[in-house]
Scaffold this motif. Sequence first.
Motif, mmCIF file in Angstrom:
data_model
loop_
_atom_site.group_PDB
_atom_site.id
_atom_site.type_symbol
_atom_site.label_atom_id
_atom_site.label_comp_id
_atom_site.label_asym_id
_atom_site.label_seq_id
_atom_site.Cartn_x
_atom_site.Cartn_y
_atom_site.Cartn_z
ATOM 1 N N SER A 73 0.909 -1.240 -0.069
ATOM 2 C CA SER A 73 -0.141 -0.052 0.089
ATOM 3 C C SER A 73 0.734 1.179 0.045
ATOM 4 O O SER A 73 2.346 1.278 0.361
ATOM 5 N N GLN A 74 0.436 2.641 -0.292
ATOM 6 C CA GLN A 74 1.137 3.659 -0.593
ATOM 7 C C GLN A 74 1.174 4.232 0.970
ATOM 8 O O GLN A 74 2.353 4.662 1.233
ATOM 9 N N GLU A 75 0.287 3.704 1.862
ATOM 10 C CA GLU A 75 0.606 4.014 3.298
ATOM 11 C C GLU A 75 2.062 3.327 3.801
ATOM 12 O O GLU A 75 2.715 4.046 4.567
ATOM 13 N N ASP A 76 2.217 2.010 3.611
ATOM 14 C CA ASP A 76 3.144 1.158 3.939
ATOM 15 C C ASP A 76 4.422 1.983 3.316
ATOM 16 O O ASP A 76 5.627 2.161 4.005
ATOM 17 N N ILE A 77 4.523 2.267 1.852
ATOM 18 C CA ILE A 77 5.513 2.913 1.350
ATOM 19 C C ILE A 77 5.919 4.021 2.063
ATOM 20 O O ILE A 77 7.054 4.440 2.115
ATOM 21 N N GLU A 78 5.037 5.023 2.410
ATOM 22 C CA GLU A 78 5.414 6.329 2.854
ATOM 23 C C GLU A 78 5.914 6.106 4.287
ATOM 24 O O GLU A 78 6.776 6.819 4.861
ATOM 25 N N ILE A 79 5.438 4.983 5.205
ATOM 26 C CA ILE A 79 6.126 4.785 6.356
ATOM 27 C C ILE A 79 7.502 4.289 6.190
ATOM 28 O O ILE A 79 8.319 4.700 7.179
ATOM 29 N N ALA A 80 7.668 3.450 5.207
ATOM 30 C CA ALA A 80 9.182 2.911 4.890
ATOM 31 C C ALA A 80 10.127 4.279 4.728
ATOM 32 O O ALA A 80 11.517 4.261 4.979
ATOM 33 N N GLN A 81 9.504 4.961 3.784
ATOM 34 C CA GLN A 81 10.591 6.163 3.473
ATOM 35 C C GLN A 81 10.950 7.146 4.605
ATOM 36 O O GLN A 81 11.884 7.525 4.921
ATOM 37 N N THR A 99 11.036 5.624 7.658
ATOM 38 C CA THR A 99 11.946 5.066 8.405
ATOM 39 C C THR A 99 13.422 5.206 7.845
ATOM 40 O O THR A 99 14.429 5.483 8.703
ATOM 41 N N GLN A 100 13.431 5.156 6.409
ATOM 42 C CA GLN A 100 14.787 5.509 5.811
ATOM 43 C C GLN A 100 15.199 6.917 6.563
ATOM 44 O O GLN A 100 16.462 6.871 6.552
ATOM 45 N N GLU A 101 14.409 7.782 6.356
ATOM 46 C CA GLU A 101 15.035 9.126 6.620
ATOM 47 C C GLU A 101 15.333 9.018 8.322
ATOM 48 O O GLU A 101 16.351 9.893 8.633
ATOM 49 N N SER A 124 22.437 5.087 10.929
ATOM 50 C CA SER A 124 22.232 3.466 10.757
ATOM 51 C C SER A 124 22.289 3.112 9.279
ATOM 52 O O SER A 124 21.936 4.041 8.365
ATOM 53 N N PRO A 125 22.770 2.039 9.055
ATOM 54 C CA PRO A 125 22.539 1.622 7.751
ATOM 55 C C PRO A 125 21.314 1.640 7.068
ATOM 56 O O PRO A 125 19.909 1.514 7.867
ATOM 57 N N VAL A 126 21.124 2.308 6.017
ATOM 58 C CA VAL A 126 19.553 2.415 5.246
ATOM 59 C C VAL A 126 19.108 1.271 4.753
ATOM 60 O O VAL A 126 20.003 0.901 3.705
ATOM 61 N N GLN A 127 18.259 0.935 5.042
ATOM 62 C CA GLN A 127 17.486 -0.401 4.451
ATOM 63 C C GLN A 127 16.666 0.105 3.106
ATOM 64 O O GLN A 127 16.178 1.354 3.024
ATOM 65 N N SER A 128 16.460 -0.639 2.176
ATOM 66 C CA SER A 128 15.631 -0.427 1.100
ATOM 67 C C SER A 128 14.167 -0.381 1.382
ATOM 68 O O SER A 128 13.890 -1.087 2.497
ATOM 69 N N ILE A 129 13.239 0.116 0.679
ATOM 70 C CA ILE A 129 11.755 0.270 0.991
ATOM 71 C C ILE A 129 11.292 -1.253 0.953
ATOM 72 O O ILE A 129 10.767 -1.596 1.559
ATOM 73 N N GLY A 130 11.802 -2.086 -0.110
ATOM 74 C CA GLY A 130 11.499 -3.546 0.023
ATOM 75 C C GLY A 130 11.667 -4.075 1.034
ATOM 76 O O GLY A 130 10.792 -5.048 1.431
#
Length: 241
Positions: free
Chosen positions: A15-23, A25-27, A34-40
């Motif tokens: 979902s778009q919401e999960d993608i935004e949360i992942a982004q 988390t990357q920030e 910390s090591p930046v994980q991919s969105i996947g």
Amino acid sequence: MSRIPIYELRRMGVSQEDIEIAQKTQEAQRRTGSPVQSIGVIVGAVQQRARHNPNLPVDLSDRAMRKRGTYDQAALLADQAALQEKSPERAMMARQASKTLKELSAAQQLEYDFFGGGNVSIAFQYQDAVTERLFEAAKTPAQAKEALSILWTICRYLGWQTYECTKTAADLCELTRTKPPHMADALKLLEQVGAIHRVKRGRTKIITVTPEGAFRGKVSAHAQTVERYRLGVIEGGKSED
């Protein structure tokens, strides 16, 4: 490979919401160094491989495995076995087995069966089953009819390619001209008969409908949506009484 384009993640049912949360988390990972994980990796669509050797098996922890369905778990194990195989022929057979298991996973659907009739995935059958159970469980026919009316409003406002209603209980009160105490009783009744589930997301209670009963989106994304529903709501959600 742990990096997947966002459009591909959407096609996989993320979902778009999960993608935004992942982004976000990357920030946070960047801010803390910390090591930046991919969105996947963050959304659980792929597994992070060891940095020092990309050919090493991924971590098969219980937490990682719980994010996957039965066939996906078996496919992951087959992939890892292929990485450790010394025989190229056996490795190829393991990868082929993994491919078959992934296809089975994509085709797997949730059973929505009130009366032992098998896999009920047609909306009319969902409607019939819910209607019958409501009239059996409700204190009065009027209460059952009110719950039915609210259920169809919930289905009317399902998000695109998701099982979640975009309206809160307060929104539904306004849309259906229902008083909050009556809405609370109707939602409790609908959950009691299995027509909906409610799950907590922060301070919000999200109303969900099984995709087998009501689904708004592309048919090709239905299986992935059902799997997300099983993992996120049936197994991982917190039901609200």
